[in-house]
Write a protein that holds these residues in place. Structure first.
Motif, PDB file in Angstrom:
ATOM      1  N   TYR A  69      62.056  85.015  62.012  1.00  0.00           N
ATOM      2  CA  TYR A  69      61.251  84.849  63.220  1.00  0.00           C
ATOM      3  C   TYR A  69      59.780  85.080  62.915  1.00  0.00           C
ATOM      4  CZ  TYR A  69      59.427  85.486  67.948  1.00  0.00           C
ATOM      5  OH  TYR A  69      58.692  85.369  69.099  1.00  0.00           O
ATOM      6  N   ASP A  70      58.917  84.142  63.289  1.00  0.00           N
ATOM      7  CA  ASP A  70      57.474  84.236  63.115  1.00  0.00           C
ATOM      8  C   ASP A  70      56.861  84.545  64.478  1.00  0.00           C
ATOM      9  OD1 ASP A  70      54.825  84.044  62.552  1.00  0.00           O
ATOM     10  OD2 ASP A  70      54.895  82.026  61.680  1.00  0.00           O
ATOM     11  N   SER A  71      56.521  85.827  64.713  1.00  0.00           N
ATOM     12  CA  SER A  71      56.010  86.249  66.014  1.00  0.00           C
ATOM     13  C   SER A  71      54.634  85.667  66.323  1.00  0.00           C
ATOM     14  CB  SER A  71      55.946  87.778  66.078  1.00  0.00           C
ATOM     15  OG  SER A  71      55.119  88.289  65.038  1.00  0.00           O
ATOM     16  N   SER A  72      53.850  85.334  65.300  1.00  0.00           N
ATOM     17  CA  SER A  72      52.506  84.809  65.543  1.00  0.00           C
ATOM     18  C   SER A  72      52.540  83.434  66.203  1.00  0.00           C
ATOM     19  CB  SER A  72      51.723  84.728  64.223  1.00  0.00           C
ATOM     20  OG  SER A  72      52.372  83.845  63.319  1.00  0.00           O
ATOM     21  N   GLU A  73      53.576  82.646  65.928  1.00  0.00           N
ATOM     22  CA  GLU A  73      53.709  81.309  66.503  1.00  0.00           C
ATOM     23  C   GLU A  73      54.905  81.189  67.437  1.00  0.00           C
ATOM     24  OE1 GLU A  73      53.665  78.202  63.659  1.00  0.00           O
ATOM     25  OE2 GLU A  73      51.905  78.946  62.590  1.00  0.00           O
ATOM     26  N   ASP A  74      55.620  82.306  67.637  1.00  0.00           N
ATOM     27  CA  ASP A  74      56.844  82.285  68.453  1.00  0.00           C
ATOM     28  C   ASP A  74      57.767  81.170  67.993  1.00  0.00           C
ATOM     29  OD1 ASP A  74      58.746  82.863  70.358  1.00  0.00           O
ATOM     30  OD2 ASP A  74      57.704  81.807  71.981  1.00  0.00           O
ATOM     31  N   ALA A  75      58.155  81.237  66.744  1.00  0.00           N
ATOM     32  CA  ALA A  75      59.007  80.204  66.153  1.00  0.00           C
ATOM     33  C   ALA A  75      59.936  80.831  65.141  1.00  0.00           C
ATOM     34  CB  ALA A  75      58.151  79.128  65.486  1.00  0.00           C
ATOM     35  N   TYR A  76      61.072  80.152  64.928  1.00  0.00           N
ATOM     36  CA  TYR A  76      62.019  80.562  63.894  1.00  0.00           C
ATOM     37  C   TYR A  76      61.880  79.611  62.708  1.00  0.00           C
ATOM     38  CZ  TYR A  76      64.459  83.912  66.860  1.00  0.00           C
ATOM     39  OH  TYR A  76      64.775  85.001  67.640  1.00  0.00           O
ATOM     40  N   VAL A  77      61.982  80.179  61.508  1.00  0.00           N
ATOM     41  CA  VAL A  77      61.843  79.401  60.279  1.00  0.00           C
ATOM     42  C   VAL A  77      63.185  79.402  59.572  1.00  0.00           C
ATOM     43  CG1 VAL A  77      60.581  79.095  58.131  1.00  0.00           C
ATOM     44  CG2 VAL A  77      59.437  80.115  60.119  1.00  0.00           C
ATOM     45  N   CYS A  78      63.719  78.195  59.298  1.00  0.00           N
ATOM     46  CA  CYS A  78      65.010  78.086  58.625  1.00  0.00           C
ATOM     47  C   CYS A  78      64.831  78.334  57.126  1.00  0.00           C
ATOM     48  CB  CYS A  78      65.637  76.728  58.895  1.00  0.00           C
ATOM     49  SG  CYS A  78      64.959  75.390  57.900  1.00  0.00           S
ATOM     50  N   PRO A  79      65.903  78.538  56.370  1.00  0.00           N
ATOM     51  CA  PRO A  79      65.790  78.866  54.942  1.00  0.00           C
ATOM     52  C   PRO A  79      65.064  77.826  54.109  1.00  0.00           C
ATOM     53  CG  PRO A  79      67.978  79.404  55.743  1.00  0.00           C
ATOM     54  CD  PRO A  79      67.286  78.681  56.854  1.00  0.00           C
ATOM     55  N   VAL A  80      64.971  76.580  54.575  1.00  0.00           N
ATOM     56  CA  VAL A  80      64.268  75.560  53.781  1.00  0.00           C
ATOM     57  C   VAL A  80      62.867  75.273  54.323  1.00  0.00           C
ATOM     58  CG1 VAL A  80      66.400  74.478  53.010  1.00  0.00           C
ATOM     59  CG2 VAL A  80      65.311  73.695  55.135  1.00  0.00           C
ATOM     60  N   GLY A  81      62.401  76.062  55.283  1.00  0.00           N
ATOM     61  CA  GLY A  81      61.018  75.961  55.721  1.00  0.00           C
ATOM     62  C   GLY A  81      60.767  75.229  57.013  1.00  0.00           C
ATOM     63  N   HIS A  82      61.777  74.623  57.644  1.00  0.00           N
ATOM     64  CA  HIS A  82      61.549  73.933  58.912  1.00  0.00           C
ATOM     65  C   HIS A  82      61.406  74.953  60.046  1.00  0.00           C
ATOM     66  CE1 HIS A  82      62.268  70.068  57.094  1.00  0.00           C
ATOM     67  NE2 HIS A  82      63.474  70.449  56.679  1.00  0.00           N
ATOM     68  N   ARG A  83      60.554  74.616  61.032  1.00  0.00           N
ATOM     69  CA  ARG A  83      60.264  75.548  62.115  1.00  0.00           C
ATOM     70  C   ARG A  83      60.948  75.095  63.405  1.00  0.00           C
ATOM     71  NH1 ARG A  83      56.225  78.450  59.743  1.00  0.00           N
ATOM     72  NH2 ARG A  83      55.791  79.712  61.598  1.00  0.00           N
ATOM     73  N   LEU A  84      61.558  76.058  64.093  1.00  0.00           N
ATOM     74  CA  LEU A  84      62.203  75.816  65.380  1.00  0.00           C
ATOM     75  C   LEU A  84      61.327  76.440  66.463  1.00  0.00           C
ATOM     76  CD1 LEU A  84      64.563  75.995  63.144  1.00  0.00           C
ATOM     77  CD2 LEU A  84      66.073  76.181  65.126  1.00  0.00           C
ATOM     78  N   LYS A  85      60.849  75.601  67.396  1.00  0.00           N
ATOM     79  CA  LYS A  85      59.935  76.064  68.429  1.00  0.00           C
ATOM     80  C   LYS A  85      60.639  76.125  69.791  1.00  0.00           C
ATOM     81  CE  LYS A  85      55.943  74.105  66.017  1.00  0.00           C
ATOM     82  NZ  LYS A  85      54.770  73.195  66.109  1.00  0.00           N
ATOM     83  N   PRO A  86      60.124  76.981  70.688  1.00  0.00           N
ATOM     84  CA  PRO A  86      60.769  77.102  72.010  1.00  0.00           C
ATOM     85  C   PRO A  86      60.647  75.817  72.811  1.00  0.00           C
ATOM     86  CG  PRO A  86      58.695  78.307  71.952  1.00  0.00           C
ATOM     87  CD  PRO A  86      58.972  77.887  70.544  1.00  0.00           C
ATOM     88  N   LYS A  87      61.764  75.393  73.421  1.00  0.00           N
ATOM     89  CA  LYS A  87      61.787  74.155  74.198  1.00  0.00           C
ATOM     90  C   LYS A  87      61.978  74.417  75.681  1.00  0.00           C
ATOM     91  CE  LYS A  87      64.048  69.645  74.578  1.00  0.00           C
ATOM     92  NZ  LYS A  87      65.117  68.749  74.054  1.00  0.00           N
ATOM     93  N   ARG A  88      62.931  75.297  76.041  1.00  0.00           N
ATOM     94  CA  ARG A  88      63.190  75.588  77.446  1.00  0.00           C
ATOM     95  C   ARG A  88      63.570  77.047  77.609  1.00  0.00           C
ATOM     96  NH1 ARG A  88      67.669  72.841  75.581  1.00  0.00           N
ATOM     97  NH2 ARG A  88      66.710  70.844  76.103  1.00  0.00           N
ATOM     98  N   LYS A  89      63.211  77.595  78.771  1.00  0.00           N
ATOM     99  CA  LYS A  89      63.529  78.989  79.072  1.00  0.00           C
ATOM    100  C   LYS A  89      64.490  79.059  80.257  1.00  0.00           C
ATOM    101  CE  LYS A  89      59.181  80.938  77.354  1.00  0.00           C
ATOM    102  NZ  LYS A  89      57.997  81.773  77.670  1.00  0.00           N
ATOM    103  N   HIS A  90      65.456  79.947  80.161  1.00  0.00           N
ATOM    104  CA  HIS A  90      66.426  80.165  81.223  1.00  0.00           C
ATOM    105  C   HIS A  90      66.134  81.526  81.852  1.00  0.00           C
ATOM    106  CE1 HIS A  90      68.764  76.748  79.680  1.00  0.00           C
ATOM    107  NE2 HIS A  90      68.516  77.252  78.479  1.00  0.00           N
ATOM    108  N   ALA A  91      65.488  81.504  83.015  1.00  0.00           N
ATOM    109  CA  ALA A  91      65.077  82.760  83.643  1.00  0.00           C
ATOM    110  C   ALA A  91      66.270  83.614  84.043  1.00  0.00           C
ATOM    111  CB  ALA A  91      64.206  82.451  84.867  1.00  0.00           C
ATOM    112  N   ARG A  92      67.297  82.975  84.619  1.00  0.00           N
ATOM    113  CA  ARG A  92      68.444  83.749  85.080  1.00  0.00           C
ATOM    114  C   ARG A  92      69.206  84.370  83.917  1.00  0.00           C
ATOM    115  NH1 ARG A  92      73.755  82.860  85.809  1.00  0.00           N
ATOM    116  NH2 ARG A  92      73.556  80.703  85.083  1.00  0.00           N
TER     117      ARG A  92
END
Length: 346
Positions: free
Chosen positions: A311-334
């Protein structure tokens, strides 16, 4: 000249014909044309005394239960609130505009008075009437199961090791399920061995799939649907961790017993596609139309686990083992959660 209607409550309504207020092709007309609810009185007569308070008509009670499920009403209280507003429901029940609607408690009292065996008999009688009306063919059937949430909050679920849960289950007096005896390990959910609901210990904690969130107390409803007009001809309710394929033969037997017809083909999804199911159906002369159950273990081979993502807190993203970044798409408030996804080209 434009008219203006002055709405005013009428003191008398002698000329109201309820039958004319319900259109000729209404679904409830077809129900009454093919199903005679009068047999209910004879079936439940032995559960009533010869004196005392006069109860609601059993035929009306069964019709109310039919509306509850057919119209997908949330609760019995809601059903009784809506009955006076629906002319078609009043007509179906045989009520007039001035008739009093029963209290919602009459339904729960009737279920307690009649018992499960009598409801099963009522169901079988209804199926047989559908057979006599030509609505059931009986040869080709469709089979499926659905998880039903138990009336128990997730806050009532406690987690512990297997030995502790077993002792707690014994202390709560959870009844032994009749389907547990001789059940293979594939029909049991390992999650249920480490989780228990304090308010409904008989409902195992299971999830609806690997991506459907956390487990919660659930039961499973199995059903057989005839191919001709979609009439449900056999049902069974089990614990939520009972495998669907284990119910194939009992449901086929129940379908043939209820309809009096021989089954020649069974259609089901891949959840039923085991070697044992194929062999058992073929031995009985039934043709299975079932996709083969895939080995989920092979699908997971070579996939990354969630512990391998950083998890990269500076960009709010997850980094997979090969370097690709997963960014937030949708939030579920409930649900208080966020979905992180990778680029479509990855």
């Amino acid at each position: 000249m434009m008219g203006h209607h002055e709405g005013q409550k009428e003191l008398f309504a002698y000329q109201v014909d309820m039958d004319k207020r319900v259109h000729c092709d209404h679904p409830l007309r077809r129900v009454l044309a093919h199903v005679d609810f009068g047999f209910v009185r004879t079936a439940v007569a032995h559960t009533y005394g010869s004196n005392g308070h006069v109860s609601a008509d059993p035929v009306v009670l069964v019709k109310l239960m039919f509306l509850l499920f057919c119209e997908n009403v949330r609760s019995e209280r809601e059903l009784m609130r809506r009955v006076p507003e629906r002319l078609d429901w009043l007509w179906f029940l045989g009520f007039g505009l001035e008739d009093s609607v029963p209290n919602h408690s009459v339904l729960s009292k009737a279920r307690a008075r009649w018992g499960a065996e009598l409801f099963e008999m009522l169901f079988v009688q209804t199926v047989r009437q559908c057979v006599e009306a030509g609505l059931v063919d009986g040869a080709k059937v469709h089979m499926d199961g659905s998880l039903i949430d138990a009336d128990a909050s997730r806050d009532s679920v406690i987690k512990a090791d297997t030995q502790t849960i077993a002792r707690i289950r014994e202390a709560y007096g959870a009844q032994e399920r009749k389907l547990d005896e001789g059940k293979p390990p594939s029909a049991r959910c390992t999650t249920n061995l480490t989780m228990l609901s304090r308010t409904d210990p008989d409902a195992p904690c299971v999830s609806k799939g690997p991506r459907s969130g956390t487990a919660r107390p659930r039961y499973k409803h199995h059903r057989v649907v005839d191919d001709r007009h979609g009439v449900i001809t056999a049902v069974e309710t089990t614990a939520g961790d009972v495998a669907e394929n284990e119910q194939v033969l009992p449901l086929v037997e129940q379908h043939e017993r209820n309809t009096g017809k021989q089954t020649t083909a069974v259609v089901a999804d891949r959840g039923y596609g085991t070697v044992g199911t194929y062999c058992a159906l073929v031995e009985q002369g039934v043709r299975p139309h079932i996709s083969a159950m895939h080995d989920t273990a092979k699908k997971d081979t070579g996939k990354f686990t969630k512990e391998q993502f950083r998890y990269d807190s500076s960009e709010d993203a997850y980094v997979c083992p090969v370097g690709h970044r997963l960014k937030p798409k949708r939030k579920h408030a409930r649900r208080q959660m966020t979905d992180y996804v990778a680029d479509k080209r990855v």
